[in-house]
Write a protein that holds these residues in place. Structure first.
Motif, PDB file in Angstrom:
ATOM      1  N   VAL A  53      -1.011   6.160  -3.499  1.00 26.32           N
ATOM      2  CA  VAL A  53      -0.810   6.606  -2.131  1.00 26.32           C
ATOM      3  C   VAL A  53      -1.751   5.815  -1.230  1.00 26.32           C
ATOM      4  O   VAL A  53      -2.883   5.532  -1.612  1.00 26.32           O
ATOM      5  N   VAL A  54      -1.256   5.456  -0.043  1.00 26.19           N
ATOM      6  CA  VAL A  54      -2.118   4.819   0.938  1.00 26.19           C
ATOM      7  C   VAL A  54      -2.378   5.819   2.058  1.00 26.19           C
ATOM      8  O   VAL A  54      -1.459   6.461   2.565  1.00 26.19           O
ATOM      9  N   MET A  66      -7.402   3.858   3.100  1.00 29.25           N
ATOM     10  CA  MET A  66      -7.873   3.935   1.723  1.00 29.25           C
ATOM     11  C   MET A  66      -6.691   4.064   0.770  1.00 29.25           C
ATOM     12  O   MET A  66      -5.650   4.599   1.136  1.00 29.25           O
ATOM     13  N   ILE A  67      -6.872   3.568  -0.462  1.00 26.97           N
ATOM     14  CA  ILE A  67      -5.860   3.709  -1.506  1.00 26.97           C
ATOM     15  C   ILE A  67      -6.314   4.825  -2.444  1.00 26.97           C
ATOM     16  O   ILE A  67      -7.466   4.879  -2.854  1.00 26.97           O
ATOM     17  N   ARG A  78      -2.382  12.553   6.168  1.00 29.10           N
ATOM     18  CA  ARG A  78      -1.707  11.331   6.637  1.00 29.10           C
ATOM     19  C   ARG A  78      -1.693  10.310   5.496  1.00 29.10           C
ATOM     20  O   ARG A  78      -2.651   9.571   5.296  1.00 29.10           O
ATOM     21  N   HIS A  79      -0.609  10.274   4.765  1.00 26.58           N
ATOM     22  CA  HIS A  79      -0.489   9.331   3.655  1.00 26.58           C
ATOM     23  C   HIS A  79       0.982   9.041   3.388  1.00 26.58           C
ATOM     24  O   HIS A  79       1.860   9.742   3.877  1.00 26.58           O
ATOM     25  N   ARG A  80       1.208   7.984   2.623  1.00 19.08           N
ATOM     26  CA  ARG A  80       2.571   7.675   2.171  1.00 19.08           C
ATOM     27  C   ARG A  80       2.493   7.058   0.788  1.00 19.08           C
ATOM     28  O   ARG A  80       1.502   6.426   0.414  1.00 19.08           O
ATOM     29  N   ALA A  87      -0.135  -1.191  -4.357  1.00 20.65           N
ATOM     30  CA  ALA A  87      -1.530  -0.770  -4.501  1.00 20.65           C
ATOM     31  C   ALA A  87      -2.392  -1.940  -4.961  1.00 20.65           C
ATOM     32  O   ALA A  87      -3.490  -2.164  -4.431  1.00 20.65           O
ATOM     33  N   LEU A  88      -1.907  -2.702  -5.944  1.00 13.65           N
ATOM     34  CA  LEU A  88      -2.635  -3.886  -6.425  1.00 13.65           C
ATOM     35  C   LEU A  88      -2.864  -4.871  -5.289  1.00 13.65           C
ATOM     36  O   LEU A  88      -3.975  -5.377  -5.102  1.00 13.65           O
TER      37      LEU A  88
END
Length: 113
Positions: A53-54, A66-67, A78-80, A87-88
């Motif tokens: 998730v970011v 943040m990841i 607040r994320h998706r 992510a990498l």
């Protein structure tokens, strides 16, 4: 004889009262069973957690903050969801590098020091 009748009346009253209490208890049990069944159904219907998730900032076009791993307990509102590859890339690209969460350590999961 009237003492015996009064005693019998008291016992019959006690029985009616206990039956009312049993009926109330049975309704509570049925309501609790319904609640548990609804909760279980809701858990089964819940979509699976994403792998990564970011966390995004406030406002439209805000940069990623943040990841996180999908199971992170510090996951903000607040994320998706993002893929493993995204992510990498977010954790390794030097120009737009996004820091990993210090609680769930998605960088360690992905093999990034």
């Amino acid at each position: 004889m009237s003492e015996t009748i009064a005693r019998l009346e008291a016992l019959l009253f006690l029985r009616r009262f206990q039956e009312q209490q049993l009926d109330k208890t049975d309704r509570w049990i049925a309501a609790e069973r319904r609640r548990l069944a609804e909760k279980e159904q809701g858990e089964r219907a819940k979509p699976p957690l994403p792998d990564y998730v970011v966390e995004v900032g406030i406002g439209s076009g805000a940069k990623p903050v943040m990841i996180h791993s999908g199971h992170c307990y510090m996951l903000p509102d607040r994320h998706r969801a993002i893929t493993r590859e995204q992510a990498l890339a977010a954790l390794t690209e030097h120009a737009d590098r996004v820091p990993p969460c210090t609680h769930c350590h998605p960088n360690t999961e992905l093999g990034i020091p």
